[in-house]
Design an enzyme around this catalytic site. Structure first.
Site, mmCIF file in Angstrom:
data_model
loop_
_atom_site.group_PDB
_atom_site.id
_atom_site.type_symbol
_atom_site.label_atom_id
_atom_site.label_comp_id
_atom_site.label_asym_id
_atom_site.label_seq_id
_atom_site.Cartn_x
_atom_site.Cartn_y
_atom_site.Cartn_z
ATOM 1 N N GLU A 289 1.456 7.255 0.094
ATOM 2 C CA GLU A 289 2.633 7.382 0.715
ATOM 3 C C GLU A 289 2.558 6.681 2.337
ATOM 4 O O GLU A 289 3.550 6.286 2.789
ATOM 5 C CB GLU A 289 3.192 8.616 0.442
ATOM 6 N N HIS B 51 8.096 -7.054 -14.292
ATOM 7 C CA HIS B 51 9.452 -5.709 -14.220
ATOM 8 C C HIS B 51 8.952 -5.163 -14.815
ATOM 9 O O HIS B 51 10.212 -3.427 -15.062
ATOM 10 C CB HIS B 51 10.322 -6.498 -15.303
ATOM 11 N N LYS C 194 0.445 20.940 -7.726
ATOM 12 C CA LYS C 194 0.513 19.530 -7.492
ATOM 13 C C LYS C 194 -0.558 18.601 -6.539
ATOM 14 O O LYS C 194 -1.376 19.372 -6.051
ATOM 15 C CB LYS C 194 1.735 19.510 -6.257
#
Ligand code: ARG
Length: 506
Positions: A334, A200, A327
């Site tokens: 992705e 989970h 960043k």
């Protein structure tokens, strides 16, 4: 009047861009159809099949019918198939040896031209099969017309496409081997590195990073077996099935099948020209594998996020932000995750194309190639990107261990210790452990930071040697069942994997 577009040969289905195609249609409308793209052309009926036609197709018909913008990717397979066919025709005395050599020589010249210069697309010639034959006719003259004896474009395209998909399967296997090697190398490096295992996405029990990486090794091993199974089913040759019913010429299907590396000829001509399950098998294996790649990509994205900080992705597979200087975005991961959606979409597209088609060939089947070509391109890139990321990612093992220690990952070990050392029923042990976790939580400390006095206050049967069970290292070392996370078990599996992959042993 024909309009030629010079473009490189590639497997990409978008060789002719939308803009190019609209421009071409307008040019046709103006020059060929006197302003109306829907009108029939009052000339130029098709030279390959136009014998019974008085007029040529409209510009729109030419455009919707043309598969050359994408099926030119099959030119190598088309010529290979024709060379096998023509050699067989001569061996069977259906054409003479001299005719066969003229045709073969011409075909080899076409191949050399395509390899060097690409293909001049001509929508009047519809597809790659007619392009090759038309160019062959220019080179070799009327003898070229004998090549198509005992053959149809229906068995031709089924053969070409099988050859292409077979290469794609072999390439997938080779790329998966590289990915597996990268995983095994990293798993060996981190056979004993501790990280939290999750269920989970909640900290569950400590595991070793090597074990986690080897989980993907197993998934990719099954993916390889799916490609291998699919290859076995694919490897029968449709050539000689002709249009749908076979042929009356005395052909030798075993010879062409053997020459093209097939295990033998297909056994039913209707089936051979009209099924595309070999392409669906490829897409299914690719879709399943891309799903595995996507899950690994997803984990990398989560692990690379600052709150996790488990990994630092290499510069070579990250991008920066134009506005936020701090960043480092996991774009490659992705896109691997994103590409999986498109690959699964390709599988759906072809299934839906095929599902309502009566036997045998229908032109819908020309639409089989774009989804396969697109999926293959995306899949190949995804595998390469993932291999690079696995090989070059930095694992922040200190941060991983800290997360395992702070997450009460050894709670099950405390419960198991109570069962084993104090003969307490597991349900009761679970309850006692819950109280210990609650106390540690309120203190903001790990389970093994509680004193023995504190633990004994919860249950007097707890003794000093419990601490041996509470460390994350002891926890993973104890899970040495077959297929478990213990460093020794991981090492045993990586050693087998190294042998299977032909890597040097460690
Ligand atoms: N371009 C066609 C395809 O890819 C080749 C087969 C054409 N056959 C036919 N009967 N029109 O499906």
């Amino acid at each position: 009047m024909t309009i030629l577009v010079r473009s490189p040969c590639s497997a990409s289905p978008d060789c002719v861009s939308q803009a190019q195609s609209v421009a071409k249609r307008h040019a046709d409308a103006a020059t060929v159809n006197e302003g109306d793209p829907f009108n029939m052309r009052k000339s130029d009926s098709n030279t390959m099949w136009g014998g019974r036609f008085a007029d040529g197709p409209s510009a729109i018909m030419r455009e919707i019918n043309a598969s050359i913008p994408f099926d030119k990717a099959l030119w190598r397979q088309d010529i290979e198939g024709s060379l096998a066919h023509v050699a067989m025709l001569a061996a069977q005395d259906i054409i003479t040896q001299d005719e066969a050599s003229q045709i073969s020589k011409g075909l080899k010249q076409v191949a050399a031209e395509y390899a060097a210069d690409g293909i001049d697309e001509n929508w009047d010639l519809e597809d790659i099969h007619m392009h090759v034959e038309a160019r062959l006719t220019e080179i070799a003259g009327p003898v070229a017309g004998k090549l198509h004896t005992a053959r149809s474009r229906n068995d031709q395209v089924a053969t070409d496409f099988r050859l292409w998909v077979r290469d794609a399967m072999d390439a997938a296997d080779a790329a998966l081997v590289q990915l597996q090697k990268a995983l095994v190398a990293r798993a060996d490096e981190h056979a004993a590195s501790i990280m939290p295992g999750f269920t989970h996405l909640q900290t569950a029990q400590p595991v070793t990073l090597g074990h986690h990486l080897m989980a993907y090794y197993e998934m990719f091993a099954r993916d390889r077996s799916r490609f291998a199974d699919a290859r076995k089913r694919l490897n029968q040759c449709p050539l000689g099935s002709a249009a749908l019913a076979g042929t009356g010429f005395d052909i030798d299907r075993d010879a062409t099948a053997a020459k093209l590396g097939f295990d033998g000829p297909t056994r039913n001509s209707l089936d051979a020209v009209s099924d595309r399950d070999f392409a669906l098998d490829y897409l299914n294996a690719a879709a399943q594998c891309s799903l595995h790649l996507s899950r690994l990509a997803e984990e990398m994205i989560i692990w690379a996020s600052q709150p996790f900080g488990f990994i630092s992705l290499p510069d070579s597979f990250s991008t920066g932000s134009s506005i936020m200087p701090q960043k480092r975005n996991p774009d490659a991961a992705e896109l691997v995750r994103g590409h999986a959606g498109r690959i699964i979409g390709s599988l759906n597209a072809l299934m839906i194309t095929m599902k309502g088609l009566p036997l045998a060939y229908s032109k819908d089947m020309q639409d089989d190639k774009p989804p396969v070509f697109e999926a293959e391109g995306l899949f190949t890139l995804s595998l390469a990107a993932m291999t690079g990321m696995v090989a070059q990612t930095t694992f922040n093992t200190g941060r991983m261990r800290e997360a395992a220690e702070l997450g009460y990952a050894t709670a099950t070990d405390l419960a198991d210790w109570l069962v084993r050392s104090a003969n307490i029923p597991f349900r009761e042990a679970h309850h006692i452990t819950g109280a210990a976790v609650k106390l540690a939580e309120s203190r903001g400390c790990a389970l093994d930071a509680l004193s023995i006095a504190e633990l004994q206050e919860i249950d007097a049967r707890i003794t000093d040697d419990v601490y041996q069970a509470l460390s994350v290292d002891a926890s993973v070392a104890s899970r040495n069942s077959f297929g478990g996370t213990a460093p020794d078990a991981v090492k045993a599996r990586t050693a087998q994997a190294r042998a299977l992959l032909g890597m040097e042993s460690k």
